[in-house]
Structure formats: C-alpha cells, structure tokens
Design an enzyme around this catalytic site. Structure first.
Site, mmCIF file in Angstrom:
data_model
loop_
_atom_site.group_PDB
_atom_site.id
_atom_site.type_symbol
_atom_site.label_atom_id
_atom_site.label_comp_id
_atom_site.label_asym_id
_atom_site.label_seq_id
_atom_site.Cartn_x
_atom_site.Cartn_y
_atom_site.Cartn_z
ATOM 1 N N CYS A 7 1.000 -1.050 0.035
ATOM 2 C CA CYS A 7 -0.075 -0.051 0.073
ATOM 3 C C CYS A 7 0.877 1.388 0.023
ATOM 4 O O CYS A 7 0.619 2.209 -0.628
ATOM 5 C CB CYS A 7 -0.923 -0.051 1.318
ATOM 6 N N ASP A 30 10.925 -7.266 -7.919
ATOM 7 C CA ASP A 30 10.871 -7.943 -6.493
ATOM 8 C C ASP A 30 12.285 -7.517 -5.870
ATOM 9 O O ASP A 30 13.475 -7.642 -6.624
ATOM 10 C CB ASP A 30 10.577 -9.390 -6.830
ATOM 11 N N HIS A 46 -6.143 -1.963 -1.508
ATOM 12 C CA HIS A 46 -5.803 -3.056 -0.650
ATOM 13 C C HIS A 46 -6.655 -4.336 -0.826
ATOM 14 O O HIS A 46 -7.889 -3.978 -0.564
ATOM 15 C CB HIS A 46 -5.778 -2.611 0.735
ATOM 16 N N GLY A 93 2.738 -19.593 1.112
ATOM 17 C CA GLY A 93 3.944 -18.891 0.885
ATOM 18 C C GLY A 93 3.684 -17.514 0.843
ATOM 19 O O GLY A 93 4.942 -16.632 0.652
ATOM 20 N N HIS A 98 -0.945 -8.573 0.823
ATOM 21 C CA HIS A 98 -1.847 -7.880 0.000
ATOM 22 C C HIS A 98 -1.310 -8.543 -1.434
ATOM 23 O O HIS A 98 -0.169 -8.975 -1.585
ATOM 24 C CB HIS A 98 -0.821 -6.374 -0.487
ATOM 25 N N HIS A 100 -0.549 -10.082 -4.808
ATOM 26 C CA HIS A 100 0.625 -9.985 -5.567
ATOM 27 C C HIS A 100 0.746 -10.799 -6.685
ATOM 28 O O HIS A 100 0.582 -11.909 -6.172
ATOM 29 C CB HIS A 100 1.838 -9.201 -5.104
ATOM 30 N N HIS A 102 3.424 -12.638 -9.136
ATOM 31 C CA HIS A 102 4.557 -12.647 -9.343
ATOM 32 C C HIS A 102 4.795 -12.893 -10.990
ATOM 33 O O HIS A 102 4.053 -13.909 -11.513
ATOM 34 C CB HIS A 102 5.483 -13.806 -8.765
#
Length: 116
Positions: A7, A30, A46, A93, A98, A100, A102
């Site tokens: 956020c 990342d 969020h 994991g 929030h 996300h 990958h």
C-alpha cells in the site's frame, strides 16, 4: 490496521521503480528476485489475498494477468517462457498480506512435483 508495504509503494510513500503504472495497478521488480526477471504486479487498492477477492474484482485480476503478459514481452521473456504465480496465505508462501502477482522468467523454471 497499519498499511502494508505494498500500500505504501502504491501511494509513493516507499520508492519502487515502476515498470508499469496506471490508476489501478503498479508493477515493480521484486527486491528478492529468484530469477533474472522477477516482477510484482499489485492492485493499488488493498486486497489481502486471492482468498479475499470478490466477483467485483474479476476485471482487476484480469488486468493484472494481461499486464504481466505485456511486461513479459517487453522484458524479453515471452518467447522462452515465464511463470505467473499468486501465493495465498501462509501455507501458500504469501509473505505480504496484499495480493500480488509474480512474473518470473529469464531462466528455466522447472519444479519437481513430489507426492505428499
């Protein structure tokens, strides 16, 4: 509840070099990459995890995936392949509460699947 780190990134309170940004999402590298290309795509609003999305979030989730595909092309990993990954909850994991996505690529990403 105190705002999470993502956020704060979305609100520009913490610096992250945006690879893509619009009104709804932001993408950035990342800080602990596991491959040469490791980008996180997050909604600016969020949402704790995939477990918390609603039907109203369907377009936003599609937008995250579509933008990941575009970034894979821009970053040169489209032809060789890449991985898209959502982690959900502690057993999945997920480290930051929030949602996300990958985008991981730039190297072979084989995983051995072992029976439990």
């Amino acid at each position: 509840m105190e705002e999470c780190i993502f956020c704060k990134i979305a609100k520009k309170e913490i610096n992250a070099e945006a690879l893509f940004e619009d009104d709804d999402i932001i993408a950035f590298r990342d800080i602990k990459p596991i491959a040469p290309i490791h980008v996180l795509l997050i909604p600016k609003r969020h949402i704790g995890s995939v477990a918390e999305i609603s039907e109203d979030d369907a377009l936003l989730m599609g937008k995250l995936i579509f933008q990941a595909k575009r970034l894979a092309r821009e970053l040169g990993t489209e032809e060789g392949g890449y991985k898209l990954l959502f982690r959900v909850g502690s057993d999945g994991g997920q480290e930051v509460p929030h949602i996300h996505l990958h985008l991981i690529g730039g190297a072979p990403l084989f995983e051995e699947i072992r029976p439990i």
